[in-house]
Motif scaffolding. Structure first.
Motif, short mmCIF file in Angstrom:
data_model
loop_
_atom_site.label_atom_id
_atom_site.label_comp_id
_atom_site.label_asym_id
_atom_site.label_seq_id
_atom_site.Cartn_x
_atom_site.Cartn_y
_atom_site.Cartn_z
N ILE A 54 -9.38 -1.52 -3.28
CA ILE A 54 -8.28 -0.75 -2.69
C ILE A 54 -6.94 -1.11 -3.31
O ILE A 54 -6.10 -0.25 -3.54
CB ILE A 54 -8.26 -0.92 -1.13
CG1 ILE A 54 -7.13 -0.09 -0.49
CG2 ILE A 54 -8.10 -2.37 -0.73
CD1 ILE A 54 -7.32 1.38 -0.53
N ILE B 81 -4.38 1.74 -4.95
CA ILE B 81 -3.05 2.15 -4.48
C ILE B 81 -1.93 1.62 -5.37
O ILE B 81 -0.77 1.93 -5.15
CB ILE B 81 -2.78 1.70 -3.01
CG1 ILE B 81 -3.02 0.21 -2.85
CG2 ILE B 81 -3.60 2.52 -2.03
CD1 ILE B 81 -2.63 -0.29 -1.47
N GLU C 211 2.06 2.59 -5.20
CA GLU C 211 3.04 1.56 -4.81
C GLU C 211 4.16 1.48 -5.83
O GLU C 211 5.33 1.40 -5.49
CB GLU C 211 2.35 0.20 -4.68
CG GLU C 211 1.56 0.08 -3.39
CD GLU C 211 0.96 -1.32 -3.18
OE1 GLU C 211 0.72 -1.67 -2.02
OE2 GLU C 211 0.73 -2.03 -4.18
N ARG D 172 7.28 1.17 -2.56
CA ARG D 172 7.02 0.48 -1.29
C ARG D 172 5.58 -0.02 -1.25
O ARG D 172 4.71 0.51 -1.93
CB ARG D 172 7.33 1.39 -0.10
CG ARG D 172 6.50 2.64 -0.01
CD ARG D 172 7.04 3.58 1.06
NE ARG D 172 6.54 4.92 0.87
CZ ARG D 172 5.43 5.40 1.44
NH1 ARG D 172 4.72 4.65 2.25
NH2 ARG D 172 5.03 6.64 1.21
N SER E 82 1.98 -1.09 0.64
CA SER E 82 1.13 -0.56 1.71
C SER E 82 1.33 -1.36 2.99
O SER E 82 1.43 -2.58 2.94
CB SER E 82 -0.32 -0.65 1.27
OG SER E 82 -1.16 -0.44 2.38
N VAL E 83 1.41 -0.66 4.11
CA VAL E 83 1.49 -1.40 5.38
C VAL E 83 0.09 -1.61 5.96
O VAL E 83 -0.08 -2.36 6.91
CB VAL E 83 2.38 -0.67 6.42
CG1 VAL E 83 3.84 -0.80 6.03
CG2 VAL E 83 1.98 0.78 6.55
N ILE E 84 -0.91 -0.94 5.39
CA ILE E 84 -2.27 -1.10 5.91
C ILE E 84 -3.00 -2.20 5.14
O ILE E 84 -3.68 -3.03 5.73
CB ILE E 84 -3.07 0.21 5.79
CG1 ILE E 84 -2.28 1.38 6.35
CG2 ILE E 84 -4.42 0.07 6.50
CD1 ILE E 84 -3.00 2.72 6.26
N PHE E 85 -2.89 -2.16 3.82
CA PHE E 85 -3.70 -3.10 3.02
C PHE E 85 -2.82 -4.15 2.35
O PHE E 85 -1.79 -3.88 1.83
CB PHE E 85 -4.50 -2.34 1.95
CG PHE E 85 -5.55 -1.45 2.55
CD1 PHE E 85 -6.74 -1.98 3.05
CD2 PHE E 85 -5.35 -0.08 2.66
CE1 PHE E 85 -7.70 -1.16 3.60
CE2 PHE E 85 -6.31 0.74 3.20
CZ PHE E 85 -7.49 0.21 3.69
#
Ligand SMILES: Cc1cc2nc3c(=O)[nH]c(=O)nc-3n(C[C@H](O)[C@H](O)[C@H](O)COP(=O)(O)O)c2cc1C
Ligand code: SF4
Ligand code: SF4
Lengths: 603, 181
Positions: A585, A589, A593, A598, A600-603
């Protein structure tokens, strides 16, 4: 349009009779003259020979030795076969890069040198080796590169450098090569005494059908890999309807690890020519073609001169040995760097001036081959066996070897052993025996028949070389216990991925998927189910591909899973969380990014 | 005995597969006798209430949130089924896979023939999930137990497959249900 270019192309096309079936020769000559076959020359050729432009471009893009972009005056093609890697080609490549100040695949800024990799050039017993323009340079090592490049700069032409001469006919003025034969074991068929003309004389004293009968009695089977009974093939070709019939000799020798035809061509061309003439007499043909792989161009002048000699002696040409009505001539057709052209129907396509695509069968070449004429395609060694069979008689020939596999087999042995080279054994020899002769110690695996064959582990070393057990076109590659079998399988898959002609999806796409999965396993991200996946996918590719390439290409993976399963299992881990280990992942991403700035706020 | 639970989700799909699911019409009454719907757009339950027997996934993974949801489905469902060509192959969204995200953005928000965006702003709210470098089929992200192809698979296919699974019978799909041209 550039007028001189147009005139050059026109002249070359005219020299080839504006014949589009001579396309390979035309584009090769154009490339030799102007350094490449660019769009402009493609246009001119198409116009000149009255062919669709796409046919010309298709040929140029198909063959590795042809290029639309111009390359350096001196093209260094370093062989990156698995055996060369074992023998340290990576360090040699580094030395070349350092010396020339370029990366692999690049051309120097003064357009003098291009440096690139090429698959097996048939020199595994003297690896690492390279093809510098048409000159073969063997036994390379990093310390030799500085001098080699300075010599090349000085002479501007690799053929002018004085390399040491090889053994046997390699030292002949028309070959003039540093290549060595390394014949380490002579057998009773190919490398035994032979009196030129004797076999041909015997053949011509019989009826053609009787000659075919002798070959059938000898149980001779093709030496090129597939092992089809030669007598039967000739019988089909003779019986097929057609005004003209063709005898074709497959000297494409592209299977990695095979180099025996090179040595036979160098030393036993007399057996070959005579075998081809006998075939011509037997099937009713007056035309023979030797399809010589592009890598062996250095043998062309020599072979042509020997063909000339054979004509002077009355073994080829008109009224052979005085027999009214039997004419047979041989010409050489050069290849241009494509493994698939060794497949007989692709070989025929290539001779017809087309891309080297295999054809759909039936019709088989024996029914409709070169330019729709019934054609028998046989391996170099097969024709040589024919000469010997006529010489000593079928009864004596069947005494050699085993019951189903008569005669001898010339093997090219290389890899991890002290004495790589050419060995002629009677069929039935065990791997153990040949490993002993080749001075191989600490052996982990033997690759029999090249990557399209199988990897055998030590529990199979008592197995025999013959059609009913381990069949091979001649390639034997030895790997010692330090080698990582998965990485070796991966290297060979890269070869097939590159050499697939792309016609059928299972071969074009399937091999890529096999390799991806294998690489994931090598990366430590494999899971137990992957082995089932590889087996299933491999079997599907074999089942659904159109030609022999796809039908064997999964073998490096399938036979290492079968015989070296523990090496796979040792790096495969059971993952219980249901996530795919191959999916990353963070990597997926990364681009977004960077683009958005910015995280990732999830991973 | 408590009824097993069924969850469904639409990732990078068009909801067509869910619409097809709804096309089972009145059979949905029979279905709720066999299962209880859990997290799903059909009942609008947003979070899993417990472990489910079956999860139906429509659409592949185009952004990080798709991955997050799919991973949650894998953890919370015993059997996970990829429904429809987008889940199985990436489908239409995967047509962007040969392009970089930057190229996709430029075409979609700056250069496309029908774009009006004089200030040239690209959407970049932090609420927006980050796009993945390409669209992945579900089975490349998590393990998938079954695949139901079709765009969308027909209501009858979905119905037959679910009933066979829930009643522990072998699945026999007639030719018409697995013929796609
Ligand atoms: C991908 C591929 C490559 C091949 N390469 C060669 C080759 O280099 N030399 C050869 O003699 N046969 C090669 N063959 C086998 C030929 O198709 C054909 O069977 C053979 O030339 C017939 O001659 P034989 O019966 O004398 O063996 C190859 C086959 C395949 C599928
Ligand atoms: S099997 Fe591979 S090499 Fe042979 S025709 Fe198909 S794509 Fe070409
Ligand atoms: S498979 Fe077809 S119906 Fe289902 S989400 Fe994709 S595009 Fe929509």
């Amino acid at each position: 349009m550039n007028e001189t270019l147009q005139a050059t192309v026109k002249k070359i096309c005219e020299e080839n009779g504006n014949d589009r079936t001579k396309m390979i020769n035309i584009v090769k000559s154009v490339q030799k003259k102007i350094g490449c076959v660019n769009n402009e020359s493609i246009d001119s050729i198409a116009k000149q020979v009255n062919a669709p432009r796409v046919d010309v471009e298709g040929v140029v893009s198909f063959y590795a030795f042809l290029s639309k972009e111009s390359k350096g005056k001196i093209v260094i093609r370093l062989c990156n076969d698995v055996v060369d890697k074992i023998k340290g080609v990576d360090k040699v490549a580094e030395a070349f890069c350092d010396e020339l100040g370029i990366k692999m695949g690049d051309t120097t800024s003064d357009d003098t040198f291009t440096l690139e990799y090429t698959p097996c050039i048939g020199m595994c017993d003297q690896a690492p080796a390279a093809l510098i323009n048409d000159t073969v340079v063997t036994d390379l090592s990093p310390d030799k590169i500085k001098k080699l490049i300075s010599d090349l700069k000085e002479q501007n032409d690799p053929s002018k450098i004085s390399f040491p001469k090889g053994d046997g006919n390699n030292a002949h003025e028309l070959v003039n090569s540093m290549v060595n034969n390394n014949i380490l074991k002579k057998g009773e068929v190919i490398f035994s005494d032979f009196e030129s003309g004797a076999s041909l004389k015997k053949a011509l004293s019989m009826k053609p059908e009787e000659v075919i009968g002798v070959i059938k009695t000898s149980s001779l089977r093709g030496r090129g890999g597939a092992g089809f009974p030669t007598g039967l093939k000739w019988e089909f070709t003779r019986a097929a309807k057609g005004d003209r019939k063709i005898v074709m000799c497959n000297a494409d020798e592209g299977e990695p690890g095979t180099f025996k035809d090179r040595v036979i061509l160098t030393e036993r061309y007399d057996l070959l020519f005579e075998g081809m003439a006998i075939a011509g007499y037997a099937i009713g043909s007056d035309a023979g073609i030797i399809y010589l792989r592009g890598e062996y161009l250095y043998l062309k002048n020599f072979l042509e001169s020997m063909i000339g000699k054979a004509k002077e002696n009355g073994f080829l040409g008109k009224k052979i040995l005085g027999l009214e009505g039997f004419d047979f001539d041989i010409r050489i057709q050069m290849g241009a760097g494509a493994y698939i052209c060794g497949e007989e129907s692709a070989l025929i396509s290539s001779c017809e001036g087309l891309r080297g695509d295999p054809k759909t069968r039936p019709p088989f070449p024996a029914q409709k081959g070169y330019k729709n004429c019934p054609t028998t395609v046989n391996n170099v060694e097969t024709f040589c066996c024919v000469s010997k069979i006529l010489d000593i008689g079928a009864e004596k020939f069947v005494q050699i070897g085993t019951k189903g596999s008569t005669g001898t087999k010339v093997l090219s042995i290389s890899g991890d052993c002290k004495k790589p080279g050419i060995y002629e054994f009677p069929f039935g020899v065990t791997l153990e025996e040949l490993l002993g002769d080749a001075g191989a110690e600490d052996v982990q695996a033997v690759l029999v028949g090249g990557p399209s064959g199988q990897f055998i582990a030590s529990d199979g070393f008592k197995r025999k070389i013959c059609f009913t057990d381990l069949a091979t076109g001649g390639s034997i590659v030895i790997f010692n216990k330090q080698r990582n079998m998965l990485e070796i399988a991966d290297e060979y898959m890269a070869f097939f991925e590159e050499e697939s002609c792309g016609y059928c999806t299972p071969c074009r796409v399937g091999n890529v998927l096999l390799k991806k999965c294998l690489e994931r396993i090598i990366d430590g991200k494999g899971e137990p189910k992957d082995l089932d996946y590889l087996n299933e996918l491999g079997e599907s590719i074999k089942l659904t591909s159109r030609c022999g390439l796809g039908q064997t290409s999964p073998n490096p993976v399938l036979t290492t899973i079968k015989n070296f399963r523990s090496q796979y299992e040792s790096i495969i881990k059971e993952k219980k969380d249901g996530m795919q280990p191959g999916f990353d992942i963070k990597k997926a991403i990364n681009e977004a990014e960077n683009l958005t700035g910015r995280k990732s706020v999830i991973f | 005995m408590e009824k097993p639970k069924l969850a469904t989700t639409s990732l990078a799909g068009c909801f067509g597969c869910h619409m097809s699911f709804l096309d089972i019409d009145e059979r949905i009454l029979k279905l709720v006798e066999l299962v209880q719907f859990d997290k799903s757009p059909i009942d609008d339950i947003k979070e899993f209430t417990g472990q489910c027997l079956v999860g139906l996934v429509e659409g592949g993974c185009a952004n990080e949130e798709n991955v997050h949801v799919l991973q949650k489905f894998r953890k919370n469902c015993d059997i996970l089924i990829s429904v429809g060509d987008c889940a199985i192959n990436g489908g239409i969204p995967a047509m962007r896979n040969d392009l970089s995200i930057k190229e996709c953005f430029e075409e979609a928000y700056l250069n496309g023939p029908s774009v009006y965006n004089p200030s040239g702003v690209l959407p970049d709210d932090k609420e927006l999930p980050l796009l993945l470098d390409k669209v992945y089929p579900c089975h490349e992200v998590v393990k998938i137990d079954y695949h139901l192809p079709g765009c969308p698979p027909s209501a009858d296919t979905l119905w037959e497959a679910l009933v066979a699974l829930l009643t522990n019978k072998p699945l026999e799909l007639p030719y018409e249900l697995i013929k796609y041209d």
